[in-house]
Design an enzyme around this catalytic site. Structure first.
Site, PDB file in Angstrom:
ATOM      1  N   GLY A   1       2.978   2.814  16.188  1.00 33.46           N
ATOM      2  CA  GLY A   1       2.991   2.253  14.836  1.00 33.46           C
ATOM      3  C   GLY A   1       4.389   2.385  14.256  1.00 33.46           C
TER       4      GLY A   1
ATOM      5  CE  LYS B   1       9.771 -15.417  12.638  1.00 33.75           C
ATOM      6  NZ  LYS B   1       9.488 -16.822  12.240  1.00 33.75           N
ATOM      7  CB  THR B   2       5.481  -8.828  11.789  1.00 30.42           C
ATOM      8  OG1 THR B   2       5.076  -8.513  13.127  1.00 30.42           O
ATOM      9  CG2 THR B   2       4.955 -10.197  11.425  1.00 30.42           C
TER      10      THR B   2
ATOM     11  N   GLY C   1       5.183   1.528  10.768  1.00 28.40           N
ATOM     12  CA  GLY C   1       5.184   1.289   9.327  1.00 28.40           C
ATOM     13  C   GLY C   1       5.965   2.320   8.536  1.00 28.40           C
ATOM     14  CD  GLU C   2       3.307   6.257   7.467  1.00 25.29           C
ATOM     15  OE1 GLU C   2       3.332   7.061   6.547  1.00 25.29           O
ATOM     16  OE2 GLU C   2       2.416   6.214   8.329  1.00 25.29           O
TER      17      GLU C   2
ATOM     18  CB  ILE D   1       8.787  -4.368  19.449  1.00 20.93           C
ATOM     19  CG1 ILE D   1       9.608  -3.131  19.093  1.00 20.93           C
ATOM     20  CG2 ILE D   1       8.658  -5.312  18.256  1.00 20.93           C
ATOM     21  CD1 ILE D   1       9.008  -2.222  18.046  1.00 20.93           C
TER      22      ILE D   1
ATOM     23  N   GLY E   1       0.821  -1.217   0.000  1.00 24.07           N
ATOM     24  CA  GLY E   1       0.000   0.000   0.000  1.00 24.07           C
ATOM     25  C   GLY E   1       0.845   1.254   0.000  1.00 24.07           C
TER      26      GLY E   1
ATOM     27  N   GLY F   1       0.569  -6.165   4.619  1.00 20.97           N
ATOM     28  CA  GLY F   1       1.887  -6.747   4.818  1.00 20.97           C
ATOM     29  C   GLY F   1       2.542  -6.298   6.105  1.00 20.97           C
TER      30      GLY F   1
ATOM     31  CG  ASN G   1       5.257 -10.723  15.544  1.00 19.70           C
ATOM     32  OD1 ASN G   1       6.422 -11.140  15.548  1.00 19.70           O
ATOM     33  ND2 ASN G   1       4.280 -11.390  14.967  1.00 19.70           N
TER      34      ASN G   1
END
Ligand code: FES
Ligand code: FES
Lengths: 168, 777
Positions: free
Chosen positions: B741, B673-674, B743-744, B669, B281, B509, B671
């Site tokens: 978060g 792994k992800t 993601g960025e 954190i 995305g 993802g 997880n």
């Protein structure tokens, strides 16, 4: 005219313009093979034809009359994942998962090429047997793009498969 | 020890062990004096574990069904024709040959498209998701080079693709602004982001800069970028009983459904948008023209439609990050303290959207200084609407700021890490708010140790191996913590001891489906496999945007609210015959598939037993998250320290990144792994931004010149070294789960770390991205 897909025979399309990729996805509903560019630039559509990796978006389905195609859907056997599929999960070799089928099929084809002795751009000694170092894996997998940035996990997973094959 | 003591001790140990697992309910708000989420203290549960993705087996078998893969009966395929001028009118459209071509079901243009309302543009209301304030195929006007002018539907994709090539168009062009110079000459406008001016003035920064003993004052440039998710934008669309169903690749299912309802004059309940998997995305998988055109064509043809953009089509119709020109000026004392910090410049926008790439956001909270002058202004170009792309603002803003700080470190002869730590603020320097959590200094120290920063020579060009010059650089990464209002969760708990948790969120993802399951299981006292998370469907209550790195916090707070409501309902159902009789929600916790009194763990009852006695199959609780009050009380950010080693070839000018480390301070954190993958993914996109990514825009006619993955380069396997990632794991006491978060933030600071390493290797300071070979020769 017919083609074998994951061991099952299928009738080839009437329209000669249909790519192997669209044939798989739209006619056979085998949507595991992905379309990322439809012009040979991303590797998402990689499948195995008689064990060789090809870009199914650049292949016309009718060219593959009588050939045997393996797609991502055909790798697990009897409900047991292919070791590389399992390694992708363990090493988190994907995020969105969209490039994943292409990466996995490509890696299997790549290992076959290396066993055959095919050299890559980074192979130093063209006469020796190919050793799939990390750099070799990276070079040979560079036709498979991943925008999520799962590269490290992908190479780790493939490295595990290659090491297991060597040990076997 | 007597037998009695031993028995007592054993009982005590049992109670303590039970207490170790038992977690009280989380608070319903995050305000000063409030209690932190009890999950933060829980160290031995599943939170933080390195769990493999729960959807992994589906994805590695190609069995996860993406938007363009829903089979529908009687479906037709779409292809689009695009305008080739930047502004003007369509003078003539010749569609006869296309209409007569084999298999063609419909050719739709502005002549026959159904009347549709203009989509509400993103930002105009919480539910608005429109790409621009433009009508879609309602008239002959052209607003950008690449605007869709016709839709062909045919029985097969091949037939549609052929027919669309037969469409002829002529245009009456009008004057257009397609060069940056012309746009600047027309005059910049103040930037407004989320209703707030992008401007901060504290003290007289220009005067303090002029008076400072040490100054850096430079211009930095960043080009346009395209998202390039590997999944092409596509949707499978059907009208069913007057309602609209869109299987889409979407980061905002609820807002998209609401906006589509507005476009087609429907009730929101008549529109359903699903997005079970999104193939990447990064801000690009939102509502664009193609979904609306697909729905309109499906309505006209009365057939379901599959519309998948070609890769070129994605460049023509889906916006990316815009270009920026940024001035950063720093005035400092000899000891490194900043007297003045100026960060200002321009970003290009279209006349029809409002996304002034807010590159000063990270600077607002980054460093202490005696004076600030920060601003973003916009210039207008006739082009496709630009949009959010991974860390909008910070990704390019940190390139400028963190490069300038490196330049100041050189000017002062101070280590760049020491210089950053010297200017570490004790509260937010522009808002004055306290930080909710900020352990960036720890991230710097841990990172410097691990990377071997001490080995770096401060003098450029001193490390050489054959043709290669080797250098190290670093930069700060930063991205805010956000939590948007409107999130909700629904928990359905069954007598079989299984729970279904539903959130209108998205899995692109990031690992959302997996971490949401982990957190919900932990709160409910259930094993992971007893919890199923459903998401990506607008019929689920609430709205959760997969953007601004806010999904984790938004889901977290919504699940907390629904969990409280569920426990209250369970206690009511338990009634007077339960060992829990008379207890309130705050007196119990969840453990082993039931409720337990916190300070008296022998008082307990399983969910199954409660539901059995109440003769209920399920109990359902749906609740909205509490309002994000934490954002009013604290300055909330994630941080990172980025370290890069590059090798620059003295013959070819080629730069190879040989090592990279991200040391992060992003709360707890969830997880391991992800999370590692998320950080790495951001960093790799940052490497692309640093070294190769550039959308080439023809300034003569506003056309994108490299609309393909062979001409727009993104990092491939050979470009990506093994990326090391560490984190402080220090929980933010003021957020759900103590998490931020992530993601960025990974993309931020990367381009500067690379540029600073290139400087250390070569002595050449590259101030405009990407750092291609020609700039280093
Ligand atoms: S879809 Fe075939 S290479 Fe991209
Ligand atoms: S995992 Fe998303 S593109 Fe590779």
């Amino acid at each position: 005219m017919s083609i074998s897909i994951n061991g099952a025979l299928a009738e080839l399309p009437q329209d000669p313009r249909v790519s192997l990729l669209d044939f798989l996805r739209e006619d056979l509903h085998l949507a595991g093979t992905k379309k990322g560019c439809n012009q040979g630039a991303c590797g998402a559509c990689t499948v195995l034809v008689d064990g060789e990796r090809i870009l199914s978006c650049l292949a016309l389905a009718v060219q593959y009359d009588g050939r045997a195609v393996t797609t991502i859907e055909g790798l697990a056997e009897g409900g047991v994942l292919h070791p590389l599929q399992q390694a992708f999960i363990e090493h988190d070799g994907f995020q969105c998962g969209y490039c994943t089928p292409g990466q996995i099929c490509s890696a299997i084809g790549m290992a076959t090429e290396a066993r055959r002795g095919a050299a890559s751009h980074v192979t130093a000694d063209l006469t020796a047997a190919v050793t799939l170092s990390r750099e070799e894996l990276q070079e040979r997998m560079s036709g498979n793009l991943c925008r999520c940035g799962a590269h490290n996990g992908i190479i780790d997973a493939i490295g595990e498969m290659v090491a297991a094959e060597l040990a076997a | 020890m007597s037998i009695l003591d031993a028995a007592k001790g054993a009982a005590q140990a049992t109670i303590q062990a039970a207490m170790g697992k038992l977690v009280p309910l989380a608070p319903d708000s995050w305000i000063p004096g409030g209690i932190p989420d009890p999950l933060i203290r829980r160290q031995h549960g599943v939170i933080g574990a390195a769990l493999s993705r729960l959807d992994g087996p589906l994805k590695v078998q190609g069995a996860a069904r993406f938007a363009a893969e829903f089979p529908l009966d009687d479906m037709v395929y779409a292809a689009l024709a695009y305008a080739t001028i930047p502004r003007g009118r369509i003078a003539g459209l010749d569609v006869a040959a296309a209409e007569a071509a084999p298999g063609v079901v419909l050719v739709m243009t502005h002549h026959n498209a159904p009347r549709m309302n203009q989509p509400a543009v993103f930002g105009s209301s919480p539910e608005a998701a429109g790409p621009a304030d433009l009508p879609i195929m309602q008239d002959d006007r052209i607003h950008w080079n690449g605007q869709p002018i016709a839709v062909v539907l045919a029985e097969t994709q091949e037939q549609a693709d052929h027919a669309v090539s037969l469409i002829g168009a002529t245009y009456a062009p009008e004057p257009a602004t397609t060069s940056l110079a012309a746009a600047k000459a027309a005059g910049p406008q103040p930037g407004l982001f989320m209703g707030q001016p992008l401007r901060n003035e504290i003290g007289d920064a220009e005067a303090m800069l002029a008076a400072a003993p040490h100054r850096v004052d430079q211009l930095y440039r960043t080009p346009r970028h395209n998202h390039n998710a590997i999944e092409l934008h596509g949707a499978t669309i059907a009208w069913i009983d007057g309602g609209l169903v869109v299987h889409d690749a979407s980061q905002l299912v609820s807002a998209e459904a609401a906006t589509l309802a507005g476009v087609f004059d429907l009730d929101v309940a008549q529109v359903r948008v699903t997005s079970p998997y999104v193939g990447g995305g990064f801000g690009g998988k939102c509502l664009w023209d193609h979904q609306i055109l697909g729905a309109a064509a499906a309505r006209l043809a009365a057939r379901p439609v599959r519309i998948v953009l070609s890769r070129e089509g994605v460049y023509r119709g889906v916006g990316g990050r815009t270009l920026t020109e940024q001035r950063v000026a720093i005035g400092a004392e000899a000891d490194g303290r900043f007297r003045a910090l100026i960060h200002s410049g321009i970003a290009a926008m279209s006349p029809h959207n409002n996304m002034p790439e807010p590159f000063i956001l990270g600077t607002r909270s980054g460093y202490a200084a005696d004076s600030f002058s920060l601003s973003v202004e916009t210039v207008t170009m006739n082009m496709l609407a630009n949009t959010f792309m991974r860390a909008p603002g910070e990704s390019v803003g940190t390139f400028a700021l963190e490069s300038a700080i490196d330049e100041m470190a050189v000017e002062l002869g101070i280590d760049p890490i020491a210089l950053r730590i010297r200017n570490e603020p004790d509260k937010d320097p522009t808002s004055g708010l306290p930080f909710s959590s900020r352990d960036i200094v720890e991230a710097w120290r841990a990172g410097a140790d691990r990377f071997g920063w001490a080995q770096r020579s401060a003098t450029p060009g001193t490390r050489r191996e054959g043709e290669w010059l080797i250098g190290m650089g670093c930069a700060t990464a930063t991205y805010p913590y956000y939590r948007m209002p409107g999130a909700a969760a629904r928990i359905t708990l069954g007598r079989d001891g299984k729970a279904v948790v539903e959130v209108a969120a998205h899995e692109m993802g990031m690992g959302t489906a997996t971490t949401t399951t982990m957190v919900a299981a932990e709160r409910l006292g259930l094993p992971i496999d007893a919890v199923e998370v459903r998401y990506g469907d607008s019929i689920i209550p609430g709205a959760i945007l997969a953007g601004g790195s806010q999904q984790t916090a938004a889901i977290g707070a919504a699940v907390i609210a629904a969990h409280r409501a569920l426990v209250a309902d369970l206690l009511k159902l338990a009634g007077n015959d339960s060992p829990l009789a008379g207890l309130s929600a705050d007196e119990v916790g969840c453990e082993d598939g039931g409720l337990v009194k916190l300070d008296e763990p022998t008082r307990r009852e399983s969910y199954a037993s409660i539901l059995d006695r109440a003769q209920r199959e399920t109990v359902v609780a749906a609740e909205e998250a509490s309002p994000p009050l934490e954002l009013m009380h604290w300055s909330m950010h994630s941080h990172g320290a980025m370290f890069c080693e590059v090798r620059v070839n003295t013959v070819t000018g080629e730069t190879r990144v040989s090592r990279f480390l991200g040391s992060f301070d992003c709360g707890r954190i969830l997880n391991a792994k992800t999370a590692r993958s998320q950080f790495r993914g951001g960093i790799i996109m940052g490497l692309g931004m640093a070294l190769m990514e550039e959308t080439q825009f023809d300034e003569r006619n506003g056309r994108i010149m490299n609309p393909s993955l062979s001409e727009y380069h993104i990092p491939v396997h050979r470009d990506v070294p093994e990326i090391d990632v560490i984190w402080t794991d220090i929980a933010d006491p003021h957020t759900p789960m103590g998490a931020h978060g992530i993601g960025e933030i990974g993309i931020t600071g990367v381009a500067a770390a690379v540029a600073n390493a290139v400087y250390n290797a070569t002595g050449k300071r590259i101030r405009d991205l990407p750092i291609t070979l020609d700039k280093l020769l």
